[in-house]
Scaffold this motif. Structure first.
Motif, PDB file in Angstrom:
ATOM      1  N   GLY A 149      49.033  42.312 122.067  1.00 53.79           N
ATOM      2  CA  GLY A 149      49.792  42.094 123.289  1.00 53.79           C
ATOM      3  C   GLY A 149      49.325  40.849 124.016  1.00 53.79           C
ATOM      4  N   TYR A 150      48.002  40.664 124.061  1.00 55.80           N
ATOM      5  CA  TYR A 150      47.425  39.499 124.736  1.00 55.80           C
ATOM      6  C   TYR A 150      47.896  38.209 124.073  1.00 55.80           C
ATOM      7  CZ  TYR A 150      43.822  36.377 126.570  1.00 55.80           C
ATOM      8  OH  TYR A 150      43.171  35.334 127.161  1.00 55.80           O
ATOM      9  N   ALA A 152      50.541  37.837 122.175  1.00 59.63           N
ATOM     10  CA  ALA A 152      51.994  37.705 122.340  1.00 59.63           C
ATOM     11  C   ALA A 152      52.336  37.157 123.716  1.00 59.63           C
ATOM     12  CB  ALA A 152      52.676  39.057 122.128  1.00 59.63           C
ATOM     13  N   LEU A 153      51.582  37.580 124.742  1.00 53.09           N
ATOM     14  CA  LEU A 153      51.864  37.097 126.098  1.00 53.09           C
ATOM     15  C   LEU A 153      51.601  35.593 126.198  1.00 53.09           C
ATOM     16  CD1 LEU A 153      52.767  38.010 128.865  1.00 53.09           C
ATOM     17  CD2 LEU A 153      50.403  38.320 129.500  1.00 53.09           C
TER      18      LEU A 153
ATOM     19  N   ILE B 155      60.662  36.155 131.511  1.00 55.22           N
ATOM     20  CA  ILE B 155      60.379  35.690 130.151  1.00 55.22           C
ATOM     21  C   ILE B 155      61.537  36.084 129.245  1.00 55.22           C
ATOM     22  CG2 ILE B 155      58.853  35.953 128.168  1.00 55.22           C
ATOM     23  CD1 ILE B 155      56.596  36.416 129.997  1.00 55.22           C
ATOM     24  N   LEU B 161      58.279  42.409 124.639  1.00 55.08           N
ATOM     25  CA  LEU B 161      56.890  42.105 124.956  1.00 55.08           C
ATOM     26  C   LEU B 161      56.313  43.169 125.881  1.00 55.08           C
ATOM     27  CD1 LEU B 161      54.550  40.159 124.811  1.00 55.08           C
ATOM     28  CD2 LEU B 161      55.540  38.893 126.702  1.00 55.08           C
ATOM     29  N   LEU B 164      55.018  46.110 124.117  1.00 53.75           N
ATOM     30  CA  LEU B 164      53.764  45.833 123.416  1.00 53.75           C
ATOM     31  C   LEU B 164      52.589  45.824 124.397  1.00 53.75           C
ATOM     32  CD1 LEU B 164      52.458  45.104 120.765  1.00 53.75           C
ATOM     33  CD2 LEU B 164      52.961  42.720 121.182  1.00 53.75           C
ATOM     34  N   LEU B 165      52.833  45.331 125.618  1.00 59.38           N
ATOM     35  CA  LEU B 165      51.755  45.256 126.604  1.00 59.38           C
ATOM     36  C   LEU B 165      51.438  46.617 127.193  1.00 59.38           C
ATOM     37  CD1 LEU B 165      52.637  42.069 128.701  1.00 59.38           C
ATOM     38  CD2 LEU B 165      51.336  42.263 126.609  1.00 59.38           C
ATOM     39  N   PRO B 168      50.049  50.524 124.814  1.00 61.92           N
ATOM     40  CA  PRO B 168      48.642  50.864 124.589  1.00 61.92           C
ATOM     41  C   PRO B 168      47.949  51.385 125.847  1.00 61.92           C
ATOM     42  CG  PRO B 168      49.132  48.721 123.646  1.00 61.92           C
ATOM     43  CD  PRO B 168      50.333  49.128 124.425  1.00 61.92           C
TER      44      PRO B 168
END
Lengths: 255, 221
Positions: A149-150, A152-153, B155, B161, B164-165, B168
């Motif tokens: 995720g990091y 991807a950001l 974005i 996204l 995904l962030l 988790p």
């Protein structure tokens, strides 16, 4: 970049005043770090694969440990480093802190992947299965997702300044969550063995295995430092290229 | 305080009049859960065992679906700028929007959950506990999700996204939420899991408005 063009060049001068010094130090350190990493890796692998005796229960498969444990160790250390760098970047706006957090992320993801894959290869002969939904494995999987995720950001936001700050916030939020995730899965289900090196009454591992393990840990650490220096250097150079490219466009845009 | 309440009321009115949004989340919640018996087979005992987990996962996903609009619409029509300039601190703006999001989106899930428990053959004594756990845990979902929504606002393809962030970070809520129900079903005390769920909600109540406000300031610059 929303700033007027004349500010970009001034900002970048200010920004790269410090990285130049970093580049000088990095250039001096990285050959030594690379050499030491190769040396330690060679010694550690020789000790681990040839000298260390096979385990009386696990046989030869115990040698997977010499890769698995250092990789897992580095995966966690790397996230802590990322969170620390992110905090420094948010508080003091230190330009190198952003870059080191960004450079560390793929390395951390790589170490996490190595730990997961070597763990699966070790689990197959020992536990009879590639994967179990055990606390340690699950929290490592979540750590891997956090890394993804990091990264991807960072990739999703075009403006590097904005991307850096957004990613820094995410890294800190994730860092707060890591202990929570760890404890939640710890209480949920456990098969993985507890820590056996850092303990109150000394390590629970025989010296013949402990020494190669420590050498391999040192090797992974130095290897990480060498790669990190390279990646930060590459980042700095990439930013310079970007700044130069923007500077070249300016007169045309202004005319 | 007035400004805070006005913001919550505005968001609720918007959610109500635009229609669709809230009912869509609930419909998604119901449809997703209803797919599981088709996927794993209609064996009642198995469904009863996985039911609480399936309902929780569907609730996470339904919450996630509604999150990407949390700040996006306000950013697009410029009202986010006005909110940031207004008398209310930005972290309280985030809190207000989370409260409205929870009332408009999570509360309907809570109302639909008992019906889904029947569909999934969840043991009756587990149903009140599932509702209690969802009532305690869903505020954390809205609040943690707000951080992801604030980071991804503006974005392209932010929604993917966002998942995904955020997913988790939802892991502890899911584990304790299902843990509380399983404990009751198997005759153990569920106090520990419930307390931890409450702790997760309280901690995110304090921390996520600050983090989300910091992330929002980035996109307002």
């Amino acid at each position: 970049m929303n700033r007027p063009p004349h500010q970009i060049s001034r900002m970048s001068l200010h920004r790269f005043a410090n990285p130049t010094r970093f580049l000088r130090i990095a250039d001096a350190v990285s050959p030594w770090a690379t050499g030491l990493a190769v040396l330690l890796l060679a010694v550690g692998l020789y000790l681990g694969l040839a000298v260390a005796p096979p385990d009386y229960q696990q046989g030869q498969t115990v040698r997977i440990m010499f890769v698995h444990v250092p990789a897992a160790w580095m995966a966690m250390a790397c996230y802590s480093l990322m969170a620390l760098a992110s905090a420094i970047a948010l508080i003091w706006k230190h330009p190198l802190a952003d870059l080191s957090a960004k450079a560390a992320a793929p390395l951390g993801a790589g170490f996490t992947a190595i730990a997961l894959v070597s763990g699966a290869l070790w689990g197959q002969p020992m536990w009879g299965t590639w994967w179990v939904w055990d606390a340690r494995l699950t929290s490592f999987l979540v750590l891997f997702f956090l890394y993804l995720g990091y990264i991807a950001l960072w990739q999703a936001i075009d403006d590097p300044t904005r991307a850096a700050r957004a990613a820094a916030i995410l890294a800190l939020v994730g860092f707060v969550n890591i202990p929570i995730i760890k404890f939640s899965v710890d209480w949920w289900n456990t098969l993985h063995q507890p820590a056996s090196i850092v303990r109150m009454n000394g390590p629970a591992i025989d010296v013949s295995i402990l020494v190669p393990l420590l050498v391999m840990m040192a090797a992974f650490n130095v290897y990480f430092v060498a790669l990190l220096l390279w990646r930060i250097k590459a980042e700095i150079i990439a930013r310079r290229v970007r700044t130069l490219a923007l500077a070249r466009v300016e007169p045309e845009a202004g005319a | 305080m007035n400004a805070f309440l006005a913001l919550v009321a505005r968001d609720l009115r918007l959610a109500g009049r635009q229609g669709g949004a809230a009912t869509m989340a609930v419909s998604f919640f119901v449809v997703t859960v209803a797919l599981f018996p088709l996927g794993v087979g209609p064996e009642l005992e198995l469904l009863g065992r996985i039911g609480p987990g399936v309902i929780w996962v569907a609730a996470l996903l339904a919450t996630l679906l509604t999150l990407d609009r949390l700040f996006q619409a306000d950013l697009e029509d410029g009202s986010l700028d006005l909110l940031a300039l207004g008398p209310l601190p930005l972290s309280l703006v985030v809190l207000g929007k989370c409260l409205a999001h929870w009332l408009a989106n999570a509360l309907p899930l809570l109302l639909a959950a008992p019906v889904l428990c029947l569909l999934m053959n969840v043991p009756l004594k587990g149903v009140p506990m599932l509702l209690a756990a969802m009532a305690l845990g869903t505020p954390a979902l809205s609040l943690i999700g707000a951080i992801g929504a604030a980071l991804t606002v503006g974005i392209r393809r932010g929604g993917v996204l966002l998942s995904l962030l955020v997913l988790p970070l939802y892991v502890p809520v899911l584990i304790f939420g299902v843990g509380a129900v399983d404990a009751v079903v198997h005759g153990f005390p569920a106090g520990g899991a419930l307390s931890l769920l409450g702790a997760a909600s309280l901690a995110s109540l304090v921390l996520s408005p600050l983090a989300a406000a910091a992330a929002l300031r980035l996109s307002l610059e």
